[in-house]
Design a protein around this motif. Structure first.
Motif, short mmCIF file in Angstrom:
data_model
loop_
_atom_site.label_atom_id
_atom_site.label_comp_id
_atom_site.label_asym_id
_atom_site.label_seq_id
_atom_site.Cartn_x
_atom_site.Cartn_y
_atom_site.Cartn_z
N GLN A 185 31.16 31.51 127.78
CA GLN A 185 29.88 31.50 127.13
C GLN A 185 29.25 32.37 126.21
O GLN A 185 29.30 33.63 126.62
CB GLN A 185 29.01 31.18 128.24
N THR A 186 28.69 31.81 125.15
CA THR A 186 28.41 32.68 124.16
C THR A 186 27.10 32.42 123.56
O THR A 186 26.37 30.93 123.78
CB THR A 186 29.41 32.87 122.99
N ALA A 187 26.36 32.76 122.43
CA ALA A 187 25.14 32.38 121.77
C ALA A 187 25.26 31.29 120.70
O ALA A 187 24.27 30.90 120.32
CB ALA A 187 24.42 33.66 121.81
N VAL A 188 26.74 31.18 120.24
CA VAL A 188 26.64 30.50 119.03
C VAL A 188 27.16 29.06 119.54
O VAL A 188 27.74 28.82 120.46
CB VAL A 188 27.66 31.04 118.06
N PRO A 189 26.79 28.05 118.65
CA PRO A 189 27.33 26.77 118.90
C PRO A 189 28.69 26.50 118.69
O PRO A 189 29.26 27.13 117.78
CB PRO A 189 26.44 25.86 117.93
N ILE A 190 29.42 25.43 119.33
CA ILE A 190 30.85 25.19 119.18
C ILE A 190 30.84 23.93 118.43
O ILE A 190 30.36 22.99 119.46
CB ILE A 190 31.79 25.21 120.41
N TYR A 191 31.48 23.69 117.38
CA TYR A 191 31.52 22.49 116.69
C TYR A 191 33.06 21.98 116.81
O TYR A 191 33.84 22.92 116.50
CB TYR A 191 31.20 22.55 115.28
N GLU A 241 17.54 28.16 128.50
CA GLU A 241 18.65 29.00 127.58
C GLU A 241 18.23 30.11 126.64
O GLU A 241 19.03 30.85 126.57
CB GLU A 241 19.15 27.76 126.82
N ARG A 242 16.87 30.17 126.55
CA ARG A 242 16.12 31.29 125.71
C ARG A 242 16.13 32.50 126.47
O ARG A 242 16.19 33.61 125.81
CB ARG A 242 14.63 30.93 125.34
N GLN A 243 16.27 32.36 127.89
CA GLN A 243 16.52 33.56 128.76
C GLN A 243 17.57 34.03 129.12
O GLN A 243 17.89 34.85 129.91
CB GLN A 243 15.45 33.43 130.06
N PHE A 244 18.69 33.32 128.82
CA PHE A 244 20.04 33.34 129.16
C PHE A 244 20.69 34.40 128.15
O PHE A 244 20.78 34.14 127.00
CB PHE A 244 20.71 31.88 129.29
N GLU A 245 21.47 35.44 128.70
CA GLU A 245 22.10 36.20 128.01
C GLU A 245 23.76 36.07 127.99
O GLU A 245 24.30 36.44 128.99
CB GLU A 245 21.97 37.70 128.35
N PRO A 246 24.24 35.28 127.17
CA PRO A 246 25.68 35.09 127.28
C PRO A 246 26.63 36.44 127.36
O PRO A 246 26.14 37.44 126.52
CB PRO A 246 25.89 34.07 126.08
N LYS A 247 27.55 36.59 127.93
CA LYS A 247 28.37 37.70 127.85
C LYS A 247 29.71 37.26 128.00
O LYS A 247 29.90 36.67 128.87
CB LYS A 247 28.19 38.64 128.95
N VAL A 248 30.54 37.75 127.18
CA VAL A 248 32.04 37.39 127.31
C VAL A 248 32.81 38.59 128.17
O VAL A 248 32.86 39.69 127.62
CB VAL A 248 32.63 37.42 125.88
N ASP A 249 33.33 38.22 129.19
CA ASP A 249 33.76 39.20 130.00
C ASP A 249 35.26 39.53 129.90
O ASP A 249 36.01 38.64 129.96
CB ASP A 249 33.74 38.87 131.59
#
Length: 491
Positions: free
Chosen positions: A398-404, A341-349
């Motif tokens: 998918q993004t970098a912030v948590p979803i509560y 996950e540290r290597q994953f770069e989330p992008k909102v398309d």
């Protein structure tokens, strides 16, 4: 020691079995971060599964956590029958007969019975049959009555009740056996949160399972296990008929061939996410840890690639059910997920909703929330939800912030445990006033240490808090001292 609630995004499913029955082991698995446990209904008696289900609920309660429960149907796996004198050694080039008669005598080095009596109608000369996950291969020479006469292509040791597949698929056996129908009632009885249907061939298989589950009084989310070549041409239809999809790589790899499996795994993950379904990647992910206390480098890369591809969950099977180090297997899976996950770069398309067709209000709200999260540097996304539908849409972008995902319903929270990035939180609505409810939600997350003074969050909710399916509002909030909402603006 488990990771913090917001640190790991990919979920872990662990299979229960004799190894997890050891005193204190289930508690250690939960402490190491298991999100969902799997009850493999292929093995054991109903009372065994009832006892394990009760143990899971008790251990989760004692740990102050919620743990989901997945009941996995056996399905109509085709197997050979038994040998009279134990395992046999088949030699390349030898002739071997599959006897498809009811009550066929115990086998020997020349023949063995088969549990699927219609096999002679499904195969033809030249077909390749694979036994024991492809370790033994037979070429069909001819079909004579109830006998499928073969020649050994790849010899080896063959023991009782090993699985049988046709290379390329095409066996017409139905997805739900009589045992499966009884086990659906068992799954409803024990309150399973997920029900996995094995060897799915079509959307109709899932519709049938859903109808039987409803008749039994169950409300589990349905998991379609993609493990037959026949399922691939109708993959989209099967995904749409399901709630969750599992890439079951064992039998699938046998039927389509190992070389095709990596690309197909990526396709299943991608299509499941685009169609708003959670997806589990399973089978032999850390297989060496059945005996070894550490995984191989190849296994680490396998798990990491699934995480980077966007899988919601990764699953342990024999590693925890019968392995020598169940807790270490979960710990290793957790570490690998975090590293990947540290290597994953989330992008909102933004292109056509990132591959999603925008035809629902809650879906549009989810996309807008993700865009704000990426542009404004918010600390978290907070979804006030009843059923978890909005949280699921949020997790697809998918993004970098948590979803509560705050919900008052325990069963909805447990189902959300399968969603990547989503952290379900128990929350009792304070009333129908949406502003007061929003403030109470932020104060609760602040008190739990999930938010801090100065954090900015995006919050989603409906006009009528406490009513499912009505998310239509997006707000930007700033957390003040003592968790008070310092500013609150409708966007």
């Amino acid at each position: 020691m488990t990771d913090q609630p917001t640190s790991r995004r990919t979920k872990i499913v662990a299979t229960l079995g004799p190894a997890t029955d050891a005193p204190g082991m289930l508690e250690r698995l939960i402490a190491e971060g298991v999100d969902v446990v799997r009850l493999n209904l292929s093995h054991g008696q109903p009372d065994d599964h009832r006892a394990r289900a009760n143990a899971v609920r008790a251990a989760a309660l004692a740990a102050g956590r919620e743990v989901g429960m997945l009941a996995d149907l056996q399905g109509p796996k085709i197997r050979i029958e038994t040998f009279a004198s134990g395992p046999v050694e088949l030699v390349d080039g030898a002739h071997f007969v599959l006897d498809c008669r009811p009550g066929a005598p115990a086998g020997d080095v020349t023949r063995v019975g088969v549990s699927y009596y219609e096999l002679p109608q499904d195969v033809h000369a030249g077909d390749v049959l694979l036994l024991d996950d492809g370790l033994v291969a037979l070429s069909v020479l001819e079909v004579v009555g109830a006998e499928v006469r073969c020649q050994v292509l790849i010899g080896g040791r063959l023991s009782n009740r090993k699985g049988l597949n046709r290379q390329g698929g095409g066996l017409s056996v139905t997805a739900l056996s009589d045992k499966d129908k009884a086990d659906i009632k068992l799954a409803a009885e024990i309150g399973a949160d997920f029900l996995a249907v094995s060897f799915v061939r079509s959307a109709d298989d899932m519709h049938q399972a859903r109808r039987l589950l409803k008749e039994a009084g169950g409300s589990a989310a349905l998991v379609a296990k993609i493990e037959r070549a026949d399922a691939i041409p109708v993959l989209g239809e099967i995904i749409d008929a399901s709630d969750v999809v599992m890439v079951a790589r064992g039998d699938l790899g046998v039927e389509i061939g190992d070389a095709e499996l990596p690309g197909l795994q990526k396709k299943i993950i991608r299509e499941s996410v685009q169609r708003n379904r959670a997806v589990i990647t399973a089978t032999q992910m850390l297989q060496s840890m059945v005996r070894s206390p550490i995984p191989t480098r190849a296994e680490v890369l396998d798990v990491a690639n699934a995480v980077i591809d966007g899988t919601d969950a990764v699953m342990l099977s024999e590693e925890t059910a019968a392995g020598a180090h169940p807790d270490k297997a979960v710990a290793a899976m957790r570490r690998i997920c975090l590293g990947a996950e540290r290597q994953f770069e989330p992008k909102v398309d933004l292109t056509a909703g990132g591959g999603h067709r925008l035809d629902r209000t809650d879906q549009a709200i989810a996309l807008a929330a993700m865009l704000l999260a990426g542009q404004l540097g918010v600390r978290a996304i907070v979804a006030l939800t009843e059923s978890g539908a909005t949280a699921q849409w949020l997790s697809r972008y998918q993004t970098a912030v948590p979803i509560y995902a705050l919900s008052p319903l325990a069963d909805a929270r447990r189902r959300m445990l399968m969603l990547r990035d989503v952290q379900p939180v128990a929350f009792a609505h304070v009333g129908q006033n949406s502003a007061a409810t929003a403030r109470a939600a932020i104060q609760q997350l602040f008190a739990q240490g999930r938010l801090s003074e100065g954090d900015r969050v995006v919050l989603t909710h409906g006009d009528h808090v406490g009513r499912g399916g009505g998310t239509n509002t997006l707000k930007l909030l700033s957390v003040g001292a003592d968790g008070m909402v310092e500013s609150l603006r409708d966007l």
